[in-house]
Design a protein around this motif. Structure first.
Motif, PDB file in Angstrom:
ATOM      1  N   GLN A  39       0.863  -1.179   0.000  1.00 40.64           N
ATOM      2  CA  GLN A  39       0.000   0.000   0.000  1.00 40.64           C
ATOM      3  C   GLN A  39       0.899   1.228   0.000  1.00 40.64           C
ATOM      4  OE1 GLN A  39      -2.392  -0.679   3.531  1.00 40.64           O
ATOM      5  NE2 GLN A  39      -4.073  -1.512   2.317  1.00 40.64           N
ATOM      6  N   VAL A  40       0.673   2.097  -0.994  1.00 42.05           N
ATOM      7  CA  VAL A  40       1.553   3.248  -1.216  1.00 42.05           C
ATOM      8  C   VAL A  40       0.700   4.493  -1.347  1.00 42.05           C
ATOM      9  CG1 VAL A  40       3.295   4.255  -2.742  1.00 42.05           C
ATOM     10  CG2 VAL A  40       3.278   1.791  -2.349  1.00 42.05           C
ATOM     11  N   ILE A  41       1.219   5.590  -0.827  1.00 41.31           N
ATOM     12  CA  ILE A  41       0.546   6.885  -0.950  1.00 41.31           C
ATOM     13  C   ILE A  41       0.739   7.428  -2.367  1.00 41.31           C
ATOM     14  CG2 ILE A  41       0.533   9.270  -0.122  1.00 41.31           C
ATOM     15  CD1 ILE A  41      -0.678   7.287   1.828  1.00 41.31           C
ATOM     16  N   ALA A  42      -0.310   7.997  -2.926  1.00 40.96           N
ATOM     17  CA  ALA A  42      -0.260   8.542  -4.285  1.00 40.96           C
ATOM     18  C   ALA A  42       0.828   9.605  -4.399  1.00 40.96           C
ATOM     19  CB  ALA A  42      -1.625   9.124  -4.672  1.00 40.96           C
ATOM     20  N   ASN A  43       1.434   9.647  -5.598  1.00 38.53           N
ATOM     21  CA  ASN A  43       2.487  10.612  -5.951  1.00 38.53           C
ATOM     22  C   ASN A  43       3.796  10.362  -5.215  1.00 38.53           C
ATOM     23  OD1 ASN A  43       0.776  12.079  -7.738  1.00 38.53           O
ATOM     24  ND2 ASN A  43      -0.145  13.081  -5.962  1.00 38.53           N
ATOM     25  N   THR A  69      -2.618   1.029  -9.419  1.00 39.37           N
ATOM     26  CA  THR A  69      -3.181  -0.064  -8.627  1.00 39.37           C
ATOM     27  C   THR A  69      -3.318  -1.303  -9.504  1.00 39.37           C
ATOM     28  OG1 THR A  69      -4.370   1.501  -7.246  1.00 39.37           O
ATOM     29  CG2 THR A  69      -5.178  -0.765  -7.263  1.00 39.37           C
ATOM     30  N   GLY A  70      -3.011  -2.461  -8.958  1.00 37.44           N
ATOM     31  CA  GLY A  70      -3.180  -3.709  -9.700  1.00 37.44           C
ATOM     32  C   GLY A  70      -2.248  -4.784  -9.194  1.00 37.44           C
ATOM     33  N   THR A  71      -2.196  -5.897  -9.969  1.00 40.34           N
ATOM     34  CA  THR A  71      -1.353  -7.053  -9.650  1.00 40.34           C
ATOM     35  C   THR A  71      -0.156  -7.057 -10.579  1.00 40.34           C
ATOM     36  OG1 THR A  71      -3.251  -8.334  -8.879  1.00 40.34           O
ATOM     37  CG2 THR A  71      -1.252  -9.567  -9.463  1.00 40.34           C
ATOM     38  N   TYR A  72       1.038  -7.174 -10.010  1.00 40.75           N
ATOM     39  CA  TYR A  72       2.286  -7.212 -10.756  1.00 40.75           C
ATOM     40  C   TYR A  72       2.920  -8.586 -10.564  1.00 40.75           C
ATOM     41  CZ  TYR A  72       1.832  -2.138 -11.081  1.00 40.75           C
ATOM     42  OH  TYR A  72       1.379  -0.867 -11.347  1.00 40.75           O
ATOM     43  N   ILE A 118      -3.007   2.017  -4.219  1.00 42.60           N
ATOM     44  CA  ILE A 118      -2.597   3.422  -4.086  1.00 42.60           C
ATOM     45  C   ILE A 118      -3.619   4.144  -3.217  1.00 42.60           C
ATOM     46  CG2 ILE A 118      -1.963   5.523  -5.302  1.00 42.60           C
ATOM     47  CD1 ILE A 118      -0.144   3.123  -5.839  1.00 42.60           C
ATOM     48  N   LYS A 119      -3.146   4.820  -2.205  1.00 40.85           N
ATOM     49  CA  LYS A 119      -4.012   5.533  -1.256  1.00 40.85           C
ATOM     50  C   LYS A 119      -3.810   7.042  -1.382  1.00 40.85           C
ATOM     51  CE  LYS A 119      -5.276   1.619   0.658  1.00 40.85           C
ATOM     52  NZ  LYS A 119      -6.669   1.098   0.541  1.00 40.85           N
ATOM     53  N   ASP A 120      -4.870   7.764  -1.067  1.00 38.53           N
ATOM     54  CA  ASP A 120      -4.764   9.224  -1.059  1.00 38.53           C
ATOM     55  C   ASP A 120      -3.857   9.669   0.084  1.00 38.53           C
ATOM     56  OD1 ASP A 120      -6.466   9.641  -3.216  1.00 38.53           O
ATOM     57  OD2 ASP A 120      -8.256   9.535  -1.935  1.00 38.53           O
ATOM     58  N   PRO A 121      -3.069  10.720  -0.147  1.00 35.99           N
ATOM     59  CA  PRO A 121      -2.159  11.174   0.929  1.00 35.99           C
ATOM     60  C   PRO A 121      -2.931  11.840   2.065  1.00 35.99           C
ATOM     61  CG  PRO A 121      -2.054  12.670  -0.942  1.00 35.99           C
ATOM     62  CD  PRO A 121      -2.916  11.521  -1.381  1.00 35.99           C
ATOM     63  N   THR A 122      -2.368  11.738   3.216  1.00 33.21           N
ATOM     64  CA  THR A 122      -2.906  12.454   4.369  1.00 33.21           C
ATOM     65  C   THR A 122      -2.435  13.899   4.296  1.00 33.21           C
ATOM     66  OG1 THR A 122      -2.805  10.409   5.647  1.00 33.21           O
ATOM     67  CG2 THR A 122      -3.068  12.473   6.878  1.00 33.21           C
ATOM     68  N   ARG A 123      -3.364  14.835   4.448  1.00 32.00           N
ATOM     69  CA  ARG A 123      -3.017  16.250   4.346  1.00 32.00           C
ATOM     70  C   ARG A 123      -3.628  17.003   5.522  1.00 32.00           C
ATOM     71  NH1 ARG A 123      -5.265  19.015   0.364  1.00 32.00           N
ATOM     72  NH2 ARG A 123      -6.908  17.505  -0.047  1.00 32.00           N
ATOM     73  N   ILE A 124      -2.926  18.011   5.946  1.00 37.45           N
ATOM     74  CA  ILE A 124      -3.475  18.940   6.949  1.00 37.45           C
ATOM     75  C   ILE A 124      -3.991  20.143   6.181  1.00 37.45           C
ATOM     76  CG2 ILE A 124      -2.957  20.397   8.935  1.00 37.45           C
ATOM     77  CD1 ILE A 124      -0.858  18.400   9.783  1.00 37.45           C
ATOM     78  N   ILE A 125      -5.298  20.235   6.059  1.00 40.31           N
ATOM     79  CA  ILE A 125      -5.880  21.298   5.231  1.00 40.31           C
ATOM     80  C   ILE A 125      -6.086  22.591   6.023  1.00 40.31           C
ATOM     81  CG2 ILE A 125      -6.984  19.667   3.668  1.00 40.31           C
ATOM     82  CD1 ILE A 125      -9.587  20.035   5.151  1.00 40.31           C
ATOM     83  N   LEU A 140      -7.992   4.496   5.411  1.00 42.63           N
ATOM     84  CA  LEU A 140      -6.965   4.586   6.446  1.00 42.63           C
ATOM     85  C   LEU A 140      -7.524   5.313   7.661  1.00 42.63           C
ATOM     86  CD1 LEU A 140      -3.899   5.624   4.248  1.00 42.63           C
ATOM     87  CD2 LEU A 140      -4.557   3.321   4.962  1.00 42.63           C
ATOM     88  N   ILE A 141      -7.101   4.879   8.803  1.00 38.46           N
ATOM     89  CA  ILE A 141      -7.573   5.492  10.046  1.00 38.46           C
ATOM     90  C   ILE A 141      -6.421   6.287  10.640  1.00 38.46           C
ATOM     91  CG2 ILE A 141      -8.498   5.095  12.350  1.00 38.46           C
ATOM     92  CD1 ILE A 141      -9.674   2.478  11.318  1.00 38.46           C
ATOM     93  N   PRO A 142      -6.537   7.618  10.629  1.00 36.32           N
ATOM     94  CA  PRO A 142      -5.424   8.418  11.163  1.00 36.32           C
ATOM     95  C   PRO A 142      -5.517   8.561  12.678  1.00 36.32           C
ATOM     96  CG  PRO A 142      -7.102   9.864  10.308  1.00 36.32           C
ATOM     97  CD  PRO A 142      -7.604   8.457  10.086  1.00 36.32           C
TER      98      PRO A 142
END
Length: 1190
Positions: free
Chosen positions: A466-470, A521-524, A543-550, A576-578
């Motif tokens: 599991q990886v954060i996008a970008n 995202t997928g199977t490699y 791929i997961k959305d990044p955690t941001r402090i808005i 994800l549970i922050p």
């Protein structure tokens, strides 16, 4: 190939260059065997030494000897030892045991035996079917801590100022002991630039003093290995002073041999160590270079160090022992050279040169590395070392010199390199490289392991990443095989091999996606191939959305005691549970109830100084974390200054100094100094001065005869501190006053007196006791001398018997017991005033217009005014008729003109009126007599509007108008003007008719008008000055009864009723549409038409009550008042209620044009309703309504 867990190196291969790169990789690093437990269970591997005792192994003779030797290999290796170059048969020595599965030896000397028996050189060999690895030569020596030899030490006696060296000469131990000097009480002897311990342990005195006399100079040697301390016999030192020496000489010698007052004579420095002008020093690379120079002399010399032809290394140079020892750590060959120490005192200098040579035991340039090769591959072992002198390289094979080892056709030796080509399984072995010179040796084991293995993928199957996008995504594919497998990656079940223009393929098999996106995202699938087989493994990527402090916390500056809130709003991937936590200065928040944390906020209540710092909001998930920080500055008004002190106390000045209090994180901008006069105004503090915030002293100016106390307040951006404690009191001496009273005036309260007033000095200004005032006066224009009177501390003095309004010169001087104040200033005053005696003359009036007149007069003589001229006052009033005069008192108006003006304007007069006026002069006492009355008349003006206008007796073709004259004719009325015009059903105005009516008329009938027609009337009066304001009204002529009867007949027809119903339905729909459009802010049809109409007199329907607007006059464009339509009695009522749709039509049957405008709004009620009185008697015409829809 093994998966390299280190930072991956990018691999960019092309098809044509792959064999060459593969060959080079084999030549350089070959195969590395992963430390995977499952893999190691199956692979054979030569032995590898993993742990061994140090080369120089000093043991404690009181404990068992443990010689370590650990190794790994497959199959597990067996162990053997040599001692002093020959086989050490462990089984024959009952005190020696070998640890199971290990080569570590334990010698049990605690039960019996001696450590010295096992001194020697030991070497361990670990062997299996693939080769043998050997350990270093381990030299075993027991530590020694011998006793000092017994010696008889005699007392040392010397003169004050002589040099002294106390030898230590400790016994030779293993390892060498640590030396220090103490007394019998085990207290370290103090050392200084004069007294210090050398590197050899001796105690050096550059010169001795009487206080150096003692019986217990003891040298101690501490042997750390055995934890023992040995001590030398105490040394006794006696230092004889000059006086003691002379006493001794007096008893035994003649007077000529006495010593002078000085102690041992002063002398330039000489070196106690090292000896001579030059010496040599040799040190090994990596050790600490220690150079020492100790000098004697009087005064005590100071030591300096320099390096010839170079500078001392800054970060590696240290001075010890009061700069008598120079140390350079991690010494290198570059530190070789000449070092000069210089000893200097007031009488001279001496220097010593130490030539330093840095040698080096062997050290690795390239140590040989293990090789794992497949049959038929090539490889190399490189053993490269350096040293001073240069080390010799020798090779061993399985612990035997390679020169006598069996030949291997795949092996070729080239100095420090062994080259392997076309290796076979029999080529597997352990090679040893030995690099040695006179200062030491290096020994390294490196095996060559020839394996034939199909590919294996070591990464667990179906691993989920599991990886954060970008961010980069690294998909592991740890593999092994011999020959080296090739790696390919695929995405999806039917995907093609991934290309390196988008992806990065690392040598260890890892696939890197530099910037992972949602579509990544997928199977490699990872596929490893060599000539012996193939292996593959699936890897899953999400791929997961990044955690941001808005919403980040913001910098805050708060005052102590207040509440502050930091906000931190986090946005994250929904899967994800922050966890959000707050830190203060990178640590957990204090366990204090004042800190409150909820979902998005941190609240700190009752903030104090300790709460200031950096607050960080940290949001963590299993994949990423973000943080944001904000600084909290706790500020407050400053703490009050303290430690006030008065210095430089003079009669008129003093210096005040203070210590500032804490500024509470807001810089102090200034200090405010206040004083209290305890003698005159106790408890009352006055402002003294202000000084900048960087200043903590102030030179204060003082006044005499004041008992001063001072206090200081600090000011910053938040406000003012509390006052400091009051300073000590300081009473200044009395002196004559510095100033005289202010605000001196001379004014008479009566015609025959002069009242002299002043503002007295306060107690602070009195400068001494006995404050009084000397009041002086004389006539300005006379020759009289000054008349003076000394009065007590008052503020007024009255001079009686003065002539009326005469100028006087006045002065008031302060005095006290110490003397007079400076000469006071002279002030002009006047004695009392009296009323003026003469009236203004030659008063005449010039009438400007009907409301304005100008008055002129001659000024009165100044002497007759008898006071200060205030101005002239005009009284004027309007003449009343006899009837009015009886009913009401004449109202007089007053206008005052300041100063010496001789004319003025009278505004606001009434036209066509008779006025009377007179003029009077005014002074400070009051008014003088009035001038003779003057009469004048104002000309005519335009009249006001007629008081009322009403329309009576409407007929088919006539209307009668009645009115009342204007309430203010402002002249003689000459005539009335009447204008009128018809208004048709579309609100258009017809032609305007203009009539002139005699002024004596109050009623007029208009004939030959159209029936059932609305008319608008404009009516105003005229004088010779012009036309007045107009009054407007509207009225309707009556309807022909025959026509009304026909209209009723038509209205009873069935076809007409049906048509009207259809029209009513259409109107209802239109009304609904209009209502909806108006609620949406648009224009409804009636308003649209009226807004577009060119005639400005047609007003729109009022939006608040639905009524239609009324007409206004074409000239003044003023709307008619509500209810201005003419009721049945034809009178005009300005207070009637607003018209409604029903007022203008037949109840709910009012008619509209096709465009939505109302057509029945000006028609009256049906004839059957005449009794209601306020409505028109005219019935609506269905014919007209019909025509309006055609």
């Amino acid at each position: 190939m093994q998966l390299k867990i280190m930072m991956p190196k990018k691999k960019h291969l092309s098809a044509s260059r792959a064999p060459l790169i593969l060959f080079l990789c084999q030549m350089i690093s070959a195969l590395e065997v992963p430390l995977d437990p499952k893999l190691l269970e199956d692979l054979v591997q030569p032995p590898t030494i993993t742990q061994q005792s140090p080369k120089d192994y000093i043991i404690d003779p009181r404990e068992n000897i443990v010689i370590q030797c650990e190794a790994k290999g497959k199959p597990p290796p067996s162990f053997s030892w040599t001692r002093n170059g020959t086989h050490f048969d462990i089984d024959k020595d009952p005190l020696v045991t070998m640890k199971s599965g290990s080569g570590t030896l334990t010698v049990n000397i605690m039960s019996e035996g001696k450590a010295e028996t096992y001194e020697g050189v030991y070497q361990c060999t670990a062997r299996n079917e693939r080769g043998a690895a050997i350990s270093n030569n381990i030299v075993i020596r027991p530590s020694r801590s011998p006793l000092w030899t017994k010696e008889k030490l005699e007392r040392i006696t010397l003169r004050n100022g002589q040099s002294l060296v106390l030898p230590c000469r400790p016994p030779v131990g293993l390892p060498p002991p640590i030396i220090f000097w103490m007394d019998n009480s085990f207290q370290r002897l103090p050392q200084s630039e004069r007294v210090s311990q050398g590197l050899n342990g001796d105690l050096y005195f550059s010169n001795v003093l009487p206080e150096d006399t003692r019986e217990d100079y003891i040298c101690y040697a501490r042997f750390n290995h055995t934890q023992t301390i040995q001590q030398k016999q105490p040394i006794s030192v006696k230092v004889i002073s000059v006086d003691e020496l002379n006493d001794t000489i007096a008893a035994n010698l003649s007077d000529t041999e006495f010593y002078g007052a000085k102690s041992h004579r002063e002398r330039p420095p000489t070196f106690l160590t090292p000896e001579g002008n030059a010496s040599r020093k040799e040190e090994l690379r990596g050790n600490v270079l220690s150079l020492e120079c100790i000098a004697e002399g009087l005064p005590t010399p100071i030591i300096y160090w320099i390096k010839e032809d170079g500078t001392l290394p800054i970060n590696r140079t240290f001075y010890r022992n009061f700069k008598k020892t120079l140390q350079i750590v991690q010494v290198t060959e570059a530190d070789s050279g000449n070092y000069q120490c210089i000893a200097k005192n007031a009488l001279g200098a001496i220097h010593h040169i130490i030539s330093v040579t840095v040698k080096a035991a062997p050290y690795w340039i390239i140590a040989p590395q293990n090789l794992v090769l497949s049959p038929g591959e090539d490889g190399t072992l490189i053993c490269r070392a350096n040293g001073n002198p240069k080390p010799r390289i020798s090779w061993l094979l399985n612990g035997v010199p390679i020169e006598i080892a069996p030949d291997d056709p795949s092996r070729k030796i080239d100095g420090d390199t062994i080259i392997f080509s076309n290796v076979q399984e029999r080529s597997s072995a352990v090679y040893q490289c030995n690099a040695s010179n006179e200062y030491g040796y290096l020994l390294a084991n490196a095996f060559v392991n020839v394996l034939a293995e199909p590919p294996r993928i070591l990464t667990s199957a179906d691993t989920l990443y599991q990886v954060i996008a970008n961010r980069p995504a690294l998909l592991d594919c740890a593999f092994f095989g011999s020959p080296l497998p090739t790696i390919e990656w695929f995405k999806g079940a039917k995907g093609s091999a991934l290309r390196e223009d988008i992806y990065v393929l690392h040598e260890n098999g890892t696939l890197e996606i530099p910037v992972a996106q949602k579509d990544s995202t997928g199977t490699y699938t990872c596929v490893a191939r060599n000539k012996l087989g193939m292996a593959k493994n699936d890897i899953h990527l999400e791929i997961k959305d990044p955690t941001r402090i808005i919403k980040q916390p913001e910098y805050a500056v708060v005052q102590r005691g207040s509440t502050v809130s930091f906000e931190c709003i986090v946005k994250h991937d929904h899967t994800l549970i922050p966890t959000v936590m707050w830190l203060k200065d990178h640590r957990e928040l204090p366990s204090d109830g004042r800190f409150t944390v909820d979902k998005d906020h941190l609240v700190v209540a009752d903030v104090n100084d300790d709460d200031g710092g950096t607050y960080t909001c940290v949001a963590n998930t299993t994949l990423d974390n973000v943080s944001a920080s904000a600084v909290l500055s706790v500020v407050d008004v400053p703490n009050p200054p303290f430690d006030l002190e008065l210095t430089d106390q003079l009669d008129r000045s003093v210096q005040l100094s203070w210590t500032p209090g804490d500024d509470n994180n807001s810089p102090i901008s200034k200090f405010i100094i206040e004083y209290e006069d305890a003698m005159h105004e106790p408890g009352l503090w006055h402002h003294q001065t202000e000084v900048p915030g960087a200043q903590t002293t102030a030179q204060l100016k003082l006044s005499p005869y004041v008992n001063y106390s001072f206090r200081v307040m600090a000011v910053n951006s938040l406000g003012r501190s509390l006052p400091s404690e009051a300073s000590e009191q300081y009473l200044t001496k009395a002196a004559e006053p510095d100033k005289n009273p202010t605000a001196v005036e001379g004014l008479g309260s009566e015609p025959d007196n002069l009242v002299i007033t002043w503002k007295p000095l306060n107690g602070f200004e009195s400068n001494g006791p006995g404050l009084q005032y000397k009041v002086s006066w004389r006539q300005k224009d006379g020759d009289d001398e000054w008349t003076s009177m000394v009065v007590a501390d008052v503020s007024k003095y009255i001079v009686s018997g003065t002539p009326t309004f005469v100028p006087y010169l006045i002065k008031v001087q302060a005095l006290n017991d110490a003397g007079f104040a400076p000469e006071p200033a002279v002030v002009l005053g006047h004695s009392g005033e009296d009323l003026p005696m003469v009236a203004p003359g030659n008063v005449h009036v010039n009438v400007v217009n009907s409301t304005l007149a100008e008055v002129h007069w001659d000024p009165v003589p100044l002497k007759s005014i008898r006071g200060h001229l205030q101005g002239y006052r005009i009284y004027y009033w309007k003449a009343q008729s006899s009837s009015t005069r009886n009913r009401r008192h004449i109202e007089k108006k007053i206008l005052t003109f300041q100063g010496s003006k001789t004319h003025g304007m009278l505004p606001g007069l009434e036209p066509f009126s008779h006025y009377t006026l007179n003029v009077r002069v005014v002074n400070g006492k009051g008014e003088g007599p009035a001038s003779p009355d003057r009469v004048f008349n104002t000309p005519e003006g335009v009249p006001s509007a007629p008081s009322s206008l009403k329309i009576v007796n409407p007929t088919l073709d006539s209307l009668t108008l009645e009115w009342e004259p204007p309430s203010h004719p402002n002249g003689v009325l000459t005539e009335y003007t009447l204008k009128y015009q018809p208004i048709n059903s579309t609100h258009e105005l017809g032609p305007l008719v203009d009539l002139k009516i005699p002024a004596n008329k109050t009623r007029w009938t208009l004939k030959n008008l159209n029936f059932s027609t609305r008319y608008k009337f404009y009516f105003y009066a005229q004088t010779a000055a012009g036309s007045g304001n107009q009054i407007t009204e509207e009225a309707i002529t009556t309807v022909d009864e025959a026509m009304a009867s026909r209209q009723v007949d038509i209205a009873t027809q069935g076809w007409f009723i049906g048509l009207m119903c259809a029209v009513a339905l259409l109107i209802l729909i239109l009304l609904i549409v209009c209502f909806i459009r108006r609620n949406k802010g648009g224009k409804y049809p009636v308003k649209e038409k009226e807004d577009a109409h060119a005639d400005p007199e047609i007003q729109p329907m009022k939006e608040d009550d639905g009524t239609f607007g009324e007409y206004s006059d074409a000239e003044d464009h003023k709307p008619l008042k509500k209810g201005s339509r003419t009721p049945s009695d034809r009178t005009v009522k300005k207070e009637d209620s607003d018209d409604s749709l029903v007022d203008y039509g037949e109840g709910v049957n009012g008619q509209f044009n096709e465009d939505g405008s109302f057509i029945g709004q000006y028609s009256g009620k049906k004839e059957k309703e005449p009794a209601e009185g306020n409505e028109s008697s005219e019935a609506p015409s269905p014919v007209n309504a019909m025509n309006s829809f055609v």
